[in-house]
Design an enzyme around this catalytic site. Structure first.
Site, PDB file in Angstrom:
ATOM      1  N   LYS A  89       0.725  -1.239   0.123  1.00 51.22           N
ATOM      2  CA  LYS A  89       0.084   0.148  -0.063  1.00 51.22           C
ATOM      3  C   LYS A  89       0.925   1.178   0.028  1.00 51.22           C
ATOM      4  O   LYS A  89       0.601   2.187  -0.437  1.00 51.22           O
ATOM      5  CB  LYS A  89      -1.077   0.070   1.235  1.00 51.22           C
ATOM      6  CG  LYS A  89      -2.032  -0.997   1.200  1.00 51.22           C
ATOM      7  CD  LYS A  89      -2.809  -1.404   2.246  1.00 51.22           C
ATOM      8  CE  LYS A  89      -3.724  -2.413   2.172  1.00 51.22           C
ATOM      9  NZ  LYS A  89      -4.541  -2.778   3.376  1.00 51.22           N
ATOM     10  N   GLN A 103      -5.386  -1.950   9.432  1.00 50.25           N
ATOM     11  CA  GLN A 103      -4.883  -3.411   8.666  1.00 50.25           C
ATOM     12  C   GLN A 103      -5.449  -4.589   9.748  1.00 50.25           C
ATOM     13  O   GLN A 103      -5.207  -4.457  10.856  1.00 50.25           O
ATOM     14  CB  GLN A 103      -3.542  -3.213   8.642  1.00 50.25           C
ATOM     15  CG  GLN A 103      -3.081  -4.812   7.810  1.00 50.25           C
ATOM     16  CD  GLN A 103      -3.784  -4.756   6.396  1.00 50.25           C
ATOM     17  OE1 GLN A 103      -3.540  -3.538   5.567  1.00 50.25           O
ATOM     18  NE2 GLN A 103      -4.155  -5.794   5.897  1.00 50.25           N
ATOM     19  N   ASP A 160     -12.001   1.888   3.823  1.00 44.88           N
ATOM     20  CA  ASP A 160     -12.128   0.592   3.888  1.00 44.88           C
ATOM     21  C   ASP A 160     -13.507   0.260   3.752  1.00 44.88           C
ATOM     22  O   ASP A 160     -13.990  -0.923   3.212  1.00 44.88           O
ATOM     23  CB  ASP A 160     -11.599  -0.100   5.258  1.00 44.88           C
ATOM     24  CG  ASP A 160     -10.432  -0.896   4.956  1.00 44.88           C
ATOM     25  OD1 ASP A 160     -10.304  -1.570   3.711  1.00 44.88           O
ATOM     26  OD2 ASP A 160      -9.727  -1.052   5.973  1.00 44.88           O
TER      27      ASP A 160
HETATM   28  N1  GUN Z   1      -6.935  -7.482   5.782  1.00 49.10           N
HETATM   29  C1  GUN Z   1      -7.388  -8.334   4.751  1.00 49.10           C
HETATM   30  N2  GUN Z   1      -7.896  -7.519   3.782  1.00 49.10           N
HETATM   31  C2  GUN Z   1      -8.076  -6.317   4.302  1.00 49.10           C
HETATM   32  C3  GUN Z   1      -8.811  -5.115   3.874  1.00 49.10           C
HETATM   33  O1  GUN Z   1      -9.435  -4.817   2.755  1.00 49.10           O
HETATM   34  N3  GUN Z   1      -8.585  -3.878   4.686  1.00 49.10           N
HETATM   35  C4  GUN Z   1      -8.081  -4.126   5.909  1.00 49.10           C
HETATM   36  N4  GUN Z   1      -8.048  -2.990   6.761  1.00 49.10           N
HETATM   37  N5  GUN Z   1      -7.439  -5.029   6.285  1.00 49.10           N
HETATM   38  C5  GUN Z   1      -7.515  -6.480   5.582  1.00 49.10           C
END
Ligand code: GUN
Length: 286
Positions: free
Chosen positions: A51, A95, A118
């Site tokens: 990211k 996350q 998200d």
């Molecule tokens: N962990 C696995 N997929 C995701 C996601 O799309 N967003 C977040 N914040 N954590 C994750």
């Protein structure tokens, strides 16, 4: 059979995002994404690094907070509060998964909904389910954008979403429903899964079990989207779909890796730009 190429689709999406970021920068708004990673989960570390790299490529500021495993829930909530009230931060992502001593629901609800890129906050979940404009979770949004890019109109299709998670299955089903597909959500308790899948024009597999969707479960010319990323004992990656055999029947199919994965990150950037654009509009700059 055609491949739904997430790598090339995400590259063109990212090129557009970079342009949008620079047009915001010109009016004094630097789009900024804050990411919080708690603990040492290896896969999470890899995702957060990816990211950060993607933000850099698109001229979006990334503020990464790497917190120790023992971080207290109150400490995490305090940091989120600081980011919520910081006007220079457009987007906040925590996350997942979080360490067991932290209540994920409380944490996700504490993120300001207007910065919840998200799309996990109840307000954004409700907006998606009501067909209102809000933030849509990145993975299902990436799937929908990729289908659109390849000219696959889901209206009237029998779509089967296998998996009912809050992150993928449920929002995916809502997005497809909003686009007039006839949607079935299947999960681990579903009876006759094979029959249900065989009836599908579109299958979205988000189960987390390697090669779970086999060729005998797929109708000729079905569109097959594989959200799974599983690591096999030999270290290789594979999806939830038996690609080798299903690809012989499908009209379109996503590879793993190089399918849905790159689209997820592109949508995170896209949601961040959406939030930064809202900030610029509020200030009368756009
Ligand atoms: N962990 C696995 N997929 C995701 C996601 O799309 N967003 C977040 N914040 N954590 C994750």
């Amino acid at each position: 059979m055609k491949i739904l190429d997430g790598k090339s689709t995400s590259a063109s999406v990212k090129a557009m995002i970079k342009k949008q970021a620079n047009s915001l920068i010109e009016v004094g708004i630097k789009p900024a994404l804050a990411v919080i990673l708690v603990g040492e989960n290896k896969a999470s570390k890899t995702y957060v690094n990816a990211k950060e790299k993607a933000c850099k490529e698109c001229d979006i500021a990334s503020i990464i907070h790497r917190l120790p495993e023992q971080t207290k829930q109150e400490e995490l909530l305090a940091l989120i509060n600081v980011l919520n009230i910081d006007d220079s931060v457009d987007a906040i992502l925590v996350q997942l998964p979080l360490p067991k001593h932290i209540d994920e629901k409380i944490v996700l609800e504490s993120i300001k909904d207007s910065k919840d890129v998200d799309g996990f906050h109840a307000l954004n979940v409700g907006k998606l389910s009501s067909g209102l404009d809000g933030f849509v979770p990145c993975t299902p949004l990436g799937v929908k954008v990729m289908l659109d890019e390849y000219g696959i109109d889901v209206s009237g299709l029998n779509a089967v979403v296998v998996g009912r998670s809050n992150i993928v299955g449920k929002p995916m089903a809502n997005l497809l429903l909003n686009a007039n597909a006839t949607v079935t959500i299947a999960h681990s308790h579903t009876k006759n899964l094979s029959e249900i899948c065989k009836n599908a024009d579109l299958i979205v597999a988000a189960i987390g079990k390697p090669k779970f969707i086999t060729a005998d479960m797929v109708r000729d010319k079905a569109v097959v989207v594989d959200v799974g990323i599983n690591r096999l004992d030999d270290g290789s990656l594979c999806g939830d779909v038996d690609y080798e055999n299903v690809s012989k029947k499908a009209s379109f199919i996503t590879p793993v890796p190089g399918g849905v994965g790159p689209m997820t990150i592109a949508m995170l950037l896209s949601n961040t730009i959406k939030s930064a654009t809202n900030r610029a509009k509020k200030l009368g700059l756009k």
